[in-house]
Design a protein around this motif. Structure first.
Motif, PDB file in Angstrom:
ATOM      1  N   LEU A 229     -13.788  -2.702   9.392  1.00 53.07           N
ATOM      2  CA  LEU A 229     -14.595  -2.420   8.209  1.00 53.07           C
ATOM      3  C   LEU A 229     -15.161  -3.742   7.712  1.00 53.07           C
ATOM      4  O   LEU A 229     -14.411  -4.625   7.313  1.00 53.07           O
ATOM      5  N   PRO A 230     -16.489  -3.917   7.719  1.00 49.15           N
ATOM      6  CA  PRO A 230     -17.067  -5.180   7.256  1.00 49.15           C
ATOM      7  C   PRO A 230     -17.289  -5.193   5.749  1.00 49.15           C
ATOM      8  O   PRO A 230     -18.094  -4.421   5.212  1.00 49.15           O
ATOM      9  N   THR A 231     -16.565  -6.045   5.054  1.00 45.54           N
ATOM     10  CA  THR A 231     -16.818  -6.292   3.633  1.00 45.54           C
ATOM     11  C   THR A 231     -16.579  -7.765   3.341  1.00 45.54           C
ATOM     12  O   THR A 231     -15.745  -8.405   3.989  1.00 45.54           O
ATOM     13  N   LEU A 232     -17.316  -8.281   2.374  1.00 44.64           N
ATOM     14  CA  LEU A 232     -17.130  -9.642   1.876  1.00 44.64           C
ATOM     15  C   LEU A 232     -17.034  -9.592   0.358  1.00 44.64           C
ATOM     16  O   LEU A 232     -17.581  -8.687  -0.277  1.00 44.64           O
ATOM     17  N   PRO A 233     -16.375 -10.589  -0.263  1.00 44.83           N
ATOM     18  CA  PRO A 233     -16.180 -10.550  -1.716  1.00 44.83           C
ATOM     19  C   PRO A 233     -17.293 -11.226  -2.505  1.00 44.83           C
ATOM     20  O   PRO A 233     -17.879 -12.220  -2.068  1.00 44.83           O
ATOM     21  N   LEU A 234     -17.574 -10.687  -3.672  1.00 45.18           N
ATOM     22  CA  LEU A 234     -18.384 -11.322  -4.694  1.00 45.18           C
ATOM     23  C   LEU A 234     -17.615 -11.267  -6.010  1.00 45.18           C
ATOM     24  O   LEU A 234     -16.817 -10.343  -6.224  1.00 45.18           O
ATOM     25  N   ILE A 235     -17.855 -12.238  -6.878  1.00 46.04           N
ATOM     26  CA  ILE A 235     -17.183 -12.268  -8.177  1.00 46.04           C
ATOM     27  C   ILE A 235     -18.226 -12.162  -9.277  1.00 46.04           C
ATOM     28  O   ILE A 235     -19.194 -12.923  -9.308  1.00 46.04           O
ATOM     29  N   CYS A 236     -18.025 -11.212 -10.167  1.00 47.09           N
ATOM     30  CA  CYS A 236     -18.902 -11.012 -11.310  1.00 47.09           C
ATOM     31  C   CYS A 236     -18.161 -11.415 -12.582  1.00 47.09           C
ATOM     32  O   CYS A 236     -17.061 -10.911 -12.850  1.00 47.09           O
ATOM     33  N   SER A 237     -18.735 -12.342 -13.344  1.00 43.53           N
ATOM     34  CA  SER A 237     -18.174 -12.745 -14.635  1.00 43.53           C
ATOM     35  C   SER A 237     -18.854 -11.947 -15.747  1.00 43.53           C
ATOM     36  O   SER A 237     -20.074 -11.748 -15.728  1.00 43.53           O
ATOM     37  N   VAL A 238     -18.061 -11.501 -16.705  1.00 40.82           N
ATOM     38  CA  VAL A 238     -18.514 -10.570 -17.734  1.00 40.82           C
ATOM     39  C   VAL A 238     -17.988 -11.032 -19.087  1.00 40.82           C
ATOM     40  O   VAL A 238     -16.942 -11.677 -19.168  1.00 40.82           O
ATOM     41  N   LEU A 239     -18.701 -10.692 -20.141  1.00 39.48           N
ATOM     42  CA  LEU A 239     -18.181 -10.930 -21.487  1.00 39.48           C
ATOM     43  C   LEU A 239     -18.471  -9.714 -22.354  1.00 39.48           C
ATOM     44  O   LEU A 239     -19.322  -8.883 -22.042  1.00 39.48           O
ATOM     45  N   ARG A 240     -17.754  -9.632 -23.440  1.00 40.09           N
ATOM     46  CA  ARG A 240     -18.043  -8.600 -24.434  1.00 40.09           C
ATOM     47  C   ARG A 240     -18.124  -9.252 -25.805  1.00 40.09           C
ATOM     48  O   ARG A 240     -17.450 -10.249 -26.073  1.00 40.09           O
ATOM     49  N   THR A 241     -18.945  -8.677 -26.634  1.00 48.18           N
ATOM     50  CA  THR A 241     -19.086  -9.189 -27.992  1.00 48.18           C
ATOM     51  C   THR A 241     -18.241  -8.361 -28.957  1.00 48.18           C
ATOM     52  O   THR A 241     -17.817  -7.241 -28.646  1.00 48.18           O
ATOM     53  N   GLN A 323       7.794  -5.929   7.058  1.00 51.46           N
ATOM     54  CA  GLN A 323       7.449  -7.239   6.506  1.00 51.46           C
ATOM     55  C   GLN A 323       6.695  -7.110   5.183  1.00 51.46           C
ATOM     56  O   GLN A 323       5.951  -6.145   4.969  1.00 51.46           O
ATOM     57  N   ILE A 324       6.864  -8.101   4.329  1.00 47.15           N
ATOM     58  CA  ILE A 324       6.124  -8.154   3.081  1.00 47.15           C
ATOM     59  C   ILE A 324       4.648  -8.393   3.393  1.00 47.15           C
ATOM     60  O   ILE A 324       4.303  -9.241   4.210  1.00 47.15           O
ATOM     61  N   THR A 325       3.801  -7.647   2.743  1.00 44.99           N
ATOM     62  CA  THR A 325       2.364  -7.671   3.036  1.00 44.99           C
ATOM     63  C   THR A 325       1.592  -8.473   1.987  1.00 44.99           C
ATOM     64  O   THR A 325       2.120  -8.782   0.909  1.00 44.99           O
ATOM     65  N   PRO A 326       0.322  -8.776   2.257  1.00 39.58           N
ATOM     66  CA  PRO A 326      -0.510  -9.421   1.232  1.00 39.58           C
ATOM     67  C   PRO A 326      -0.630  -8.604  -0.051  1.00 39.58           C
ATOM     68  O   PRO A 326      -0.835  -9.162  -1.128  1.00 39.58           O
ATOM     69  N   PHE A 327      -0.493  -7.286   0.051  1.00 42.59           N
ATOM     70  CA  PHE A 327      -0.626  -6.414  -1.116  1.00 42.59           C
ATOM     71  C   PHE A 327       0.547  -6.570  -2.078  1.00 42.59           C
ATOM     72  O   PHE A 327       0.415  -6.307  -3.270  1.00 42.59           O
ATOM     73  N   GLU A 328       1.690  -6.995  -1.545  1.00 46.99           N
ATOM     74  CA  GLU A 328       2.859  -7.248  -2.392  1.00 46.99           C
ATOM     75  C   GLU A 328       2.848  -8.665  -2.954  1.00 46.99           C
ATOM     76  O   GLU A 328       3.422  -8.920  -4.012  1.00 46.99           O
ATOM     77  N   ARG A 329       2.186  -9.564  -2.261  1.00 47.65           N
ATOM     78  CA  ARG A 329       2.119 -10.958  -2.725  1.00 47.65           C
ATOM     79  C   ARG A 329       1.063 -11.130  -3.817  1.00 47.65           C
ATOM     80  O   ARG A 329       1.142 -12.059  -4.611  1.00 47.65           O
ATOM     81  N   CYS A 330       0.078 -10.248  -3.829  1.00 47.49           N
ATOM     82  CA  CYS A 330      -0.957 -10.286  -4.880  1.00 47.49           C
ATOM     83  C   CYS A 330      -1.123  -8.873  -5.418  1.00 47.49           C
ATOM     84  O   CYS A 330      -1.888  -8.081  -4.864  1.00 47.49           O
ATOM     85  N   ARG A 331      -0.418  -8.559  -6.478  1.00 44.35           N
ATOM     86  CA  ARG A 331      -0.454  -7.200  -7.023  1.00 44.35           C
ATOM     87  C   ARG A 331      -1.806  -6.882  -7.671  1.00 44.35           C
ATOM     88  O   ARG A 331      -2.297  -5.758  -7.583  1.00 44.35           O
ATOM     89  N   ILE A 332      -2.380  -7.868  -8.346  1.00 47.67           N
ATOM     90  CA  ILE A 332      -3.656  -7.668  -9.042  1.00 47.67           C
ATOM     91  C   ILE A 332      -4.534  -8.880  -8.787  1.00 47.67           C
ATOM     92  O   ILE A 332      -4.150 -10.008  -9.107  1.00 47.67           O
ATOM     93  N   MET A 333      -5.705  -8.660  -8.221  1.00 44.49           N
ATOM     94  CA  MET A 333      -6.665  -9.743  -8.006  1.00 44.49           C
ATOM     95  C   MET A 333      -7.331 -10.072  -9.350  1.00 44.49           C
ATOM     96  O   MET A 333      -7.988  -9.225  -9.950  1.00 44.49           O
ATOM     97  N   ASP A 334      -7.161 -11.313  -9.789  1.00 37.86           N
ATOM     98  CA  ASP A 334      -7.639 -11.724 -11.103  1.00 37.86           C
ATOM     99  C   ASP A 334      -8.415 -13.034 -10.965  1.00 37.86           C
ATOM    100  O   ASP A 334      -7.899 -14.110 -11.245  1.00 37.86           O
ATOM    101  N   PRO A 335      -9.674 -12.969 -10.530  1.00 42.33           N
ATOM    102  CA  PRO A 335     -10.440 -14.194 -10.294  1.00 42.33           C
ATOM    103  C   PRO A 335     -10.789 -14.916 -11.593  1.00 42.33           C
ATOM    104  O   PRO A 335     -10.807 -14.329 -12.672  1.00 42.33           O
ATOM    105  N   ASP A 336     -11.068 -16.208 -11.458  1.00 38.38           N
ATOM    106  CA  ASP A 336     -11.444 -17.025 -12.612  1.00 38.38           C
ATOM    107  C   ASP A 336     -12.831 -16.634 -13.122  1.00 38.38           C
ATOM    108  O   ASP A 336     -13.750 -16.360 -12.343  1.00 38.38           O
ATOM    109  N   ALA A 366     -13.421 -11.619 -15.249  1.00 38.54           N
ATOM    110  CA  ALA A 366     -14.142 -11.565 -13.974  1.00 38.54           C
ATOM    111  C   ALA A 366     -13.491 -10.516 -13.082  1.00 38.54           C
ATOM    112  O   ALA A 366     -12.300 -10.214 -13.215  1.00 38.54           O
ATOM    113  N   GLY A 367     -14.281  -9.976 -12.171  1.00 38.69           N
ATOM    114  CA  GLY A 367     -13.788  -9.003 -11.201  1.00 38.69           C
ATOM    115  C   GLY A 367     -14.316  -9.314  -9.825  1.00 38.69           C
ATOM    116  O   GLY A 367     -15.427  -9.838  -9.678  1.00 38.69           O
ATOM    117  N   MET A 368     -13.528  -9.020  -8.811  1.00 39.37           N
ATOM    118  CA  MET A 368     -13.930  -9.268  -7.428  1.00 39.37           C
ATOM    119  C   MET A 368     -14.379  -7.965  -6.787  1.00 39.37           C
ATOM    120  O   MET A 368     -13.661  -6.968  -6.797  1.00 39.37           O
TER     121      MET A 368
END
Length: 430
Positions: A229-241, A323-336, A366-368
């Protein structure tokens, strides 16, 4: 991220057996589970982290058909109907309002793109139309943007990411489904060449079908199974007033900003013209597939080498069931958050609509996003592994179409007549 409202307590223990397992408790996975449980089909949703904690709770909340690929518009139209029906269906308000979406531009080339899009979707009766500058001033008063024109779809709308996933999860549980948080799926078990269960960090669950709605994590999960499955990441930064008086209820997208009214009285804002594109090892593996879209959107992404590259480089691509997977090592992706992009958005917005000079920024996050080469999702069965259904790769559009995308995945899992033609979403196109 935004605080999610009224998250229900998740199911304490995993069952030994169910009919369908849904991997991922975002908007698409929960919508699939709700559709299935309403059909009387036992469902267990497994979430490695928390309900709606990644992109389903971090997006802009737009529910749009405007500028979608023509083949993708019927799914968005079906989602409009399902969003509107949601309060009666689940007994809760997800903040959906058909308040319209307007895109504005100063570019003659972009106006030509809007014209071409309108011609391509003319048979779909969307009610969209081109606007002249005077029309924009009437719809969104107080502007000083010197716009050449725009495109407006009154039937587009918005919903609240902070409300939707929690409300859907409560409905799934109330109707008899199960949702288990902090329970990563490591792999699938098979019998006679088809899915027979899922192997989780807490043990195995027998099932007949699996819907993979794991967003950003789907590529890695499938890679361990030998499925591409081909996917690549992008990060969107957001704000609320904070709550404020604004120009209109209509959501507006400009060349370097967007804003939409929130149910709490504030606005959600982003730099629409640029996203962060963190380099990963997958760029070396997949980059050539993305060249056409990169050329078409030159300057829309900021490519950078940072912690995402190291994180991806050190994350396992293959593992055994014990074995422990990447999904257990990073429960929630929280980009800067990228404060510079948010500042650009606010500066551009204040110049175009000076009423935002009074805006007070209340929060930023931000969200990935997982992006496919053609920016359309994969909603399909997997021929190589009968019983596995994919609903992933939504490329930042998944919240708006989520109710219909989940419904379509449920249709494919149960051989129901599909809510829309699934042909545009076939995995085989890659």
């Amino acid at each position: 991220m935004e605080p999610l409202a009224n998250l229900p307590p998740s199911t304490a223990d995993i069952p030994a057996q169910t009919t369908v397992v849904v991997i991922g408790a975002g908007i698409v996975g929960l919508s699939a589970a709700l559709t299935l449980i309403e059909r009387g089909i036992p469902v267990t949703v497994l979430e490695k982290g928390r309900i709606g904690a990644e992109q389903s709770g971090r997006n802009l909340g737009w529910v749009r058909k405007t500028s979608r690929a023509p083949a993708d518009v019927p799914l968005a139209q079906a989602a409009d109907r399902l969003w509107a029906e949601m309060p009666g269906r689940i007994g809760a308000d997800c903040g959906y309002r058909a308040a319209g979406i307007l895109f504005v531009t100063r570019s003659q080339k972009q106006m030509g793109i809007y014209e071409d899009w309108l011609k391509a979707v003319s048979a779909l009766d969307l009610g969209a139309r081109l606007l002249a500058p005077k029309d924009i001033d009437r719809l969104v008063p107080g502007g000083q943007g010197d716009w050449l024109g725009g495109v407006h779809t009154p039937s587009d709308g918005r919903a609240e990411p902070s409300l939707a996933c929690a409300a859907l999860a409560r409905a799934v549980l109330a109707k008899g489904g199960q949702i288990v948080e902090n329970c990563a799926v490591r792999s699938l078990s098979t019998a006679a060449g088809k899915v027979s269960g899922v192997i989780t960090e807490r043990g195995e669950i027998g099932c007949e079908k699996v819907i993979l709605a794991a967003g950003l994590w789907s590529r890695r999960f499938l890679g361990n199974l030998g499925i591409f499955l081909p996917t690549l990441p992008l990060i969107c930064s957001v704000l609320r007033t904070a709550p404020m008086e604004g120009p209109c209820q209509t959501a507006v997208g400009g060349p370097d900003f967007s804003f939409r009214k929130r149910q709490d009285g504030g606005f959600t804002i982003t730099q629409r013209g640029r996203l962060d594109a963190p380099l990963t090892p997958d760029h070396l593996r997949l980059g050539l597939r993305y060249l056409p879209v990169l050329r078409a959107q030159k300057g829309a992404t900021q490519v950078g080498l940072g912690r995402t590259f190291l994180h991806e480089l050190l994350s396992a691509r293959h593992w055994k069931d014990d074995q422990i997977t990447p999904f257990e090592r990073c429960r929630i992706m929280d980009p800067d958050v990228n404060p510079a992009l948010n500042a650009e958005a606010m500066a551009a917005l204040r110049k175009a609509w000076p009423v935002f000079d009074q805006a007070r920024i209340a929060a930023a996050w931000a969200g990935m996003i997982d992006v496919t080469p053609d920016s359309d999702p994969v909603i399909d069965t997997v021929a190589a592994l009968p019983g596995l259904i994919l609903a992933t790769g939504f490329s930042g559009h998944g919240f708006g179409t989520g109710p219909a995308a989940g419904h379509l995945a449920a249709d494919l899992a149960t051989d129901h007549a599909p809510i829309v033609d699934p042909a545009p979403y076939r995995l085989a196109r890659f």
